[in-house]
Structures are given as C-alpha cells and as structure tokens.
Design a protein around this motif. Structure first.
Motif, mmCIF file in Angstrom:
data_model
loop_
_atom_site.group_PDB
_atom_site.id
_atom_site.type_symbol
_atom_site.label_atom_id
_atom_site.label_comp_id
_atom_site.label_asym_id
_atom_site.label_seq_id
_atom_site.Cartn_x
_atom_site.Cartn_y
_atom_site.Cartn_z
ATOM 1 N N LYS A 99 23.197 54.023 41.775
ATOM 2 C CA LYS A 99 24.405 53.309 42.200
ATOM 3 C C LYS A 99 24.858 52.348 41.110
ATOM 4 O O LYS A 99 24.048 51.602 40.544
ATOM 5 C CB LYS A 99 24.132 52.528 43.492
ATOM 6 C CG LYS A 99 25.346 51.800 44.040
ATOM 7 C CD LYS A 99 24.989 51.066 45.339
ATOM 8 C CE LYS A 99 26.192 50.343 45.927
ATOM 9 N NZ LYS A 99 25.846 49.643 47.182
ATOM 10 N N VAL A 100 26.160 52.333 40.834
ATOM 11 C CA VAL A 100 26.753 51.418 39.858
ATOM 12 C C VAL A 100 27.931 50.709 40.526
ATOM 13 O O VAL A 100 28.761 51.358 41.168
ATOM 14 C CB VAL A 100 27.229 52.164 38.599
ATOM 15 C CG1 VAL A 100 27.881 51.183 37.627
ATOM 16 C CG2 VAL A 100 26.074 52.898 37.930
ATOM 17 N N VAL A 101 27.990 49.389 40.382
ATOM 18 C CA VAL A 101 29.066 48.587 40.961
ATOM 19 C C VAL A 101 29.665 47.687 39.877
ATOM 20 O O VAL A 101 28.921 47.044 39.115
ATOM 21 C CB VAL A 101 28.553 47.705 42.123
ATOM 22 C CG1 VAL A 101 29.647 46.750 42.603
ATOM 23 C CG2 VAL A 101 28.073 48.579 43.280
ATOM 24 N N VAL A 102 30.987 47.667 39.796
ATOM 25 C CA VAL A 102 31.708 46.721 38.940
ATOM 26 C C VAL A 102 32.806 46.103 39.787
ATOM 27 O O VAL A 102 33.569 46.820 40.442
ATOM 28 C CB VAL A 102 32.309 47.410 37.701
ATOM 29 C CG1 VAL A 102 33.081 46.390 36.860
ATOM 30 C CG2 VAL A 102 31.222 48.078 36.866
ATOM 31 N N GLU A 103 32.890 44.762 39.771
ATOM 32 C CA GLU A 103 33.837 44.066 40.641
ATOM 33 C C GLU A 103 34.440 42.867 39.915
ATOM 34 O O GLU A 103 33.749 42.148 39.188
ATOM 35 C CB GLU A 103 33.113 43.595 41.906
ATOM 36 C CG GLU A 103 33.985 42.840 42.894
ATOM 37 C CD GLU A 103 33.187 42.357 44.090
ATOM 38 O OE1 GLU A 103 32.681 43.216 44.843
ATOM 39 O OE2 GLU A 103 33.059 41.135 44.275
ATOM 40 N N PHE A 104 35.757 42.647 40.138
ATOM 41 C CA PHE A 104 36.480 41.541 39.529
ATOM 42 C C PHE A 104 37.278 40.784 40.583
ATOM 43 O O PHE A 104 37.673 41.345 41.606
ATOM 44 C CB PHE A 104 37.486 42.045 38.478
ATOM 45 C CG PHE A 104 36.865 42.649 37.254
ATOM 46 C CD1 PHE A 104 36.608 41.875 36.130
ATOM 47 C CD2 PHE A 104 36.550 44.002 37.209
ATOM 48 C CE1 PHE A 104 36.051 42.431 34.989
ATOM 49 C CE2 PHE A 104 35.986 44.567 36.088
ATOM 50 C CZ PHE A 104 35.737 43.787 34.967
ATOM 51 N N ASP A 105 37.524 39.489 40.305
ATOM 52 C CA ASP A 105 38.592 38.774 40.983
ATOM 53 C C ASP A 105 39.351 37.975 39.927
ATOM 54 O O ASP A 105 39.211 38.243 38.731
ATOM 55 C CB ASP A 105 38.078 37.913 42.151
ATOM 56 C CG ASP A 105 37.284 36.686 41.698
ATOM 57 O OD1 ASP A 105 37.154 36.451 40.469
ATOM 58 O OD2 ASP A 105 36.795 35.948 42.574
ATOM 59 N N PHE A 106 40.171 37.017 40.335
ATOM 60 C CA PHE A 106 41.023 36.295 39.389
ATOM 61 C C PHE A 106 40.843 34.784 39.501
ATOM 62 O O PHE A 106 41.686 34.025 39.051
ATOM 63 C CB PHE A 106 42.490 36.688 39.630
ATOM 64 C CG PHE A 106 42.707 38.169 39.540
ATOM 65 C CD1 PHE A 106 42.934 38.775 38.325
ATOM 66 C CD2 PHE A 106 42.638 38.968 40.680
ATOM 67 C CE1 PHE A 106 43.115 40.151 38.227
ATOM 68 C CE2 PHE A 106 42.813 40.342 40.594
ATOM 69 C CZ PHE A 106 43.048 40.937 39.368
ATOM 70 N N ASP A 107 39.703 34.380 40.077
ATOM 71 C CA ASP A 107 39.425 32.959 40.259
ATOM 72 C C ASP A 107 38.741 32.430 38.998
ATOM 73 O O ASP A 107 37.549 32.142 38.984
ATOM 74 C CB ASP A 107 38.548 32.745 41.485
ATOM 75 C CG ASP A 107 38.386 31.279 41.818
ATOM 76 O OD1 ASP A 107 39.364 30.531 41.670
ATOM 77 O OD2 ASP A 107 37.276 30.882 42.223
ATOM 78 N N ASN A 108 39.511 32.289 37.923
ATOM 79 C CA ASN A 108 38.963 31.958 36.606
ATOM 80 C C ASN A 108 39.689 30.737 36.040
ATOM 81 O O ASN A 108 40.475 30.828 35.106
ATOM 82 C CB ASN A 108 39.103 33.161 35.669
ATOM 83 C CG ASN A 108 38.266 33.011 34.415
ATOM 84 O OD1 ASN A 108 37.414 32.147 34.328
ATOM 85 N ND2 ASN A 108 38.520 33.866 33.448
ATOM 86 N N ASN A 109 39.406 29.560 36.658
ATOM 87 C CA ASN A 109 39.998 28.301 36.192
ATOM 88 C C ASN A 109 41.524 28.342 36.138
ATOM 89 O O ASN A 109 42.146 27.831 35.206
ATOM 90 C CB ASN A 109 39.436 27.934 34.821
ATOM 91 C CG ASN A 109 37.940 27.723 34.855
ATOM 92 O OD1 ASN A 109 37.413 27.152 35.800
ATOM 93 N ND2 ASN A 109 37.248 28.204 33.841
ATOM 94 N N ASP A 110 42.141 29.001 37.099
ATOM 95 C CA ASP A 110 43.601 29.074 37.218
ATOM 96 C C ASP A 110 44.274 29.822 36.073
ATOM 97 O O ASP A 110 45.499 29.778 35.924
ATOM 98 C CB ASP A 110 44.223 27.680 37.326
ATOM 99 C CG ASP A 110 43.882 27.007 38.639
ATOM 100 O OD1 ASP A 110 43.770 27.718 39.652
ATOM 101 O OD2 ASP A 110 43.719 25.783 38.653
#
Length: 376
Positions: A99-110
């Motif tokens: 199993k391989v998982v890659v995940e992103f969000d955009f909560d990066n110091n605005d």
C-alpha cells in the motif's frame, strides 16, 4: 449490546474524524488493472468571528500565541474565512498488498502552497514514510470544529517520518523526533524518538496508551550536554448510552514538551534550558475531556475542555526565560453539527481560549466558527 453502544457513540462523535480526516472508505475508486486505486479528500471552508481578539491562523484555527496577555489593548471584532484545510489524497494497493499513500492539503502558513501530510508505503505490518506519529491517538479526541483542536489531547497530534511495525493492537516505531529546543544553547537532533503504543477496544470502551523516549541535546561550540527526554499518555472513550459518549486523555513529559499537545506558546514550549553548561529538562502535563450526544439523522451536540501546561519556574529563576513566557493554554468549546446530505458535514461552534504566563499574566479570547465540508 456493549459493542453496539460503542459503535453508536462513535457515530455520535464522528466529526472528530470525518470533519478532521478524509475517510478512504468513501473514496473514488479508479480503474487501474489489478491495482486498488482510491482518490479521496474534501473541500472544507471555515469562517470565524473573533469577538474580542484577532487570533485566527490558516484554516481559521485559534492561535494561543496571538492572545494579548496582561494589560495590553485588544482590537475587537475580526472576521475571516478560508479553505486552506481542504485536502486530497491518493491510495494505491498493489496485487501483492503493498500500500502507498500520498496526501496533501493547503494549510501551509497561509501561502496556499500544497503541504505534504502523508507519504508512506506499507507491507505486512511494516510502514515506512511520513504518517501520523505512533505517539498519538484519536481515541479520546473531542469533536471540536477547530482544526488545531484542544490542548492536552493525546500525544503530539501530528505527522512525522518514521519506521513502524504493527502487530495486532501493538505498534512500535523509530521516528524523526518533535523538538521544542533548548533555551540558551544550540539544540541538536542526536537520536530518533522511540515509541510504543497499544490501542484496542473492549465492550463499550476504546483505549490507547503509549510511551516515548528521545535524547534532548545542545551544543553551542563551547558547551554541550544531553539528557533523556520521555513521555507517556493514556486516552479512552466510553459509551454511556447508545447516543452519549465521553472521551478524554492525560499526558506527561519531561524533556520532550512537544509531545504534550499545545503546551505553552501555541504548539509547545522549550524541552530544556542551558544552566551554566548543564542541560536542565522541563516537565509538562496536560489533559482533555469531552462529551458528545447524538441527536439522530446526522446531528450531534459536542462540548469539551482541554489544558496543557509547562513547569517553567526553575527556568525563569535561573534567568533562562522571562516571566512573561507562556506556560499554560486552556480551551473550552460547544458545537452543533449536522449532515444535510450524505458526505456533507456542517457545524457551528463557540470556543473560549485562555493563555497564562509564568509570571501570572493572562488573556482570553471568545470566538464563533462555521464549517462546511464536502467529502469525496
């Protein structure tokens, strides 16, 4: 019957995970031969109104370090809205069960730049990569809408690079350590963190307990020293009825204060300080308690309280820190959450945050929050 009560209580507090993490069970399946491929995530919009301060971070989470302490003036009435904590992830499982998982969000110091949350591979109980720390648990978490959640919840509530092995309810890991630094010395990372955790359920109760250890060190070119940093937590959830649950956690660390969630500052105070060339470790402790009541048809009412504090008395007496250094954070909340349609979650929340310095000055903030989350 007890296991059914636990399932119902978990549904009543589902916002702790559904509103905070994407569920791969509801992911979009993609055609890729013999591979199991799932695309998952959510669009998440949060609006806040800070009644008597201006303390919003990215994701509109409340920031303790922005609260005014002492006699300083505050600016009242601040509104903000963003979608920074929206998320997207890809999970791929090979025919050989890798199993391989890659995940992103955009909560990066605005900055609105993508932020890497997860990147790991897993096979036969061995997981290598960036994932939730093994010194962490969501079992006792309250269903707050605030993205950064209550102080004093179990462990560090964050992700780090690691090598982990899991068998049944037990998991052990070697991890990139979380470090809050050594005051008065150039801190250095001289060892990985070693963690061990057990997490399971029995009847109407779920529980988790963990221990961790790391080396806390500094070297400023003329003086160097190191000490043993360690910590432990216990978290649990119990179903009182089919619709009501209580959950909570207690934590303690010495020389590893980043492992008590939101203890001092906004996300951790110093691990230790340089006292004439000798390292002196700093203790911290915290706890959180919450209750949830399901109202049926995807509706729930949730309330909770959390506290985290750092013992800075000796560091201030030694002159390593000023008396206006934050040592205690507390937060209380109450919210109403509902699901107007499948895979859509909404909620409104009132929260009260308070912070206090070692010298006794304090400050507080009241805020309102609205959240809408659309999962896929």
């Amino acid at each position: 019957m007890q296991s059914n009560k636990l399932r119902m209580a978990i549904r009543a507090t589902a916002a702790a995970t559904v509103l905070g993490m994407a569920s791969q069970a509801g992911a979009v399946s993609l055609e890729a031969g013999d591979y199991d491929v799932n695309l998952y995530g959510f669009a998440r919009v949060v609006a806040t109104y800070d009644i008597d301060e201006d303390i919003a971070n990215g994701g509109q989470a409340g920031n303790f370090s922005k609260i005014t302490t002492g006699s300083g003036d505050t600016a009242d009435g601040h509104f903000g809205m963003d979608a920074n904590t929206s998320r997207i992830g890809l999970s791929v499982t090979s025919p050989q069960d890798v199993k391989v998982v890659v995940e992103f969000d955009f909560d990066n110091n605005d900055s609105l730049e993508p932020r890497l949350r997860h990147a790991y591979g897993e096979y036969q109980g061995v997981m290598i990569g960036r994932n939730w720390s093994n010194y962490n648990s969501f079992v006792g978490n309250g269903a707050t809408l605030d993205f950064d959640a209550l102080p004093g919840t179990a462990g560090n509530q964050s992700r780090t690079e690691q090598i982990r092995y899991t068998t049944g309810a037990v998991s052990i890991s070697l991890e990139q350590p979380f470090e809050s630094g050594v005051e008065g010395g150039v801190d250095k990372t001289s060892s990985p963190a070693l963690t061990a955790r057990i997490e399971d359920s029995q009847g109407g109760m779920s529980y988790s307990a963990a221990v961790m250890a790391k080396q806390t060190s500094f070297d400023d070119g003329s003086d160097d020293d190191s000490a043993f940093g360690y910590g432990a937590f216990l978290a649990g959830k119990i179903a009182l009825t089919e619709m009501i649950s209580i959950q909570g956690a207690i934590n303690y660390t010495d020389g590893a204060n980043a492992y008590v969630y939101r203890a001092g500052g906004n996300f951790g105070q110093i691990d230790a300080y340089n006292d004439g060339g000798d390292i002196e470790t700093v203790e911290s402790y915290g706890g959180a308690l919450s209750a949830s009541m399901g109202l049926g048809e995807g509706r729930s009412v949730n309330l909770g309280y959390g506290m985290a504090t750092v013992d800075l008395d000796d560091a201030v007496d030694a002159g390593a820190l000023a008396a206006n250094t934050t040592d205690t954070n507390t937060m209380a909340f109450i919210n109403y959450q509902w699901s107007p349609i499948g895979k859509v979650k909404m909620g409104v929340e009132y929260a009260y945050l308070e912070t206090e310095t070692q010298g006794g000055d304090d400050g507080d903030a009241n805020r309102l929050m609205f959240l809408a989350q659309y999962n896929f």
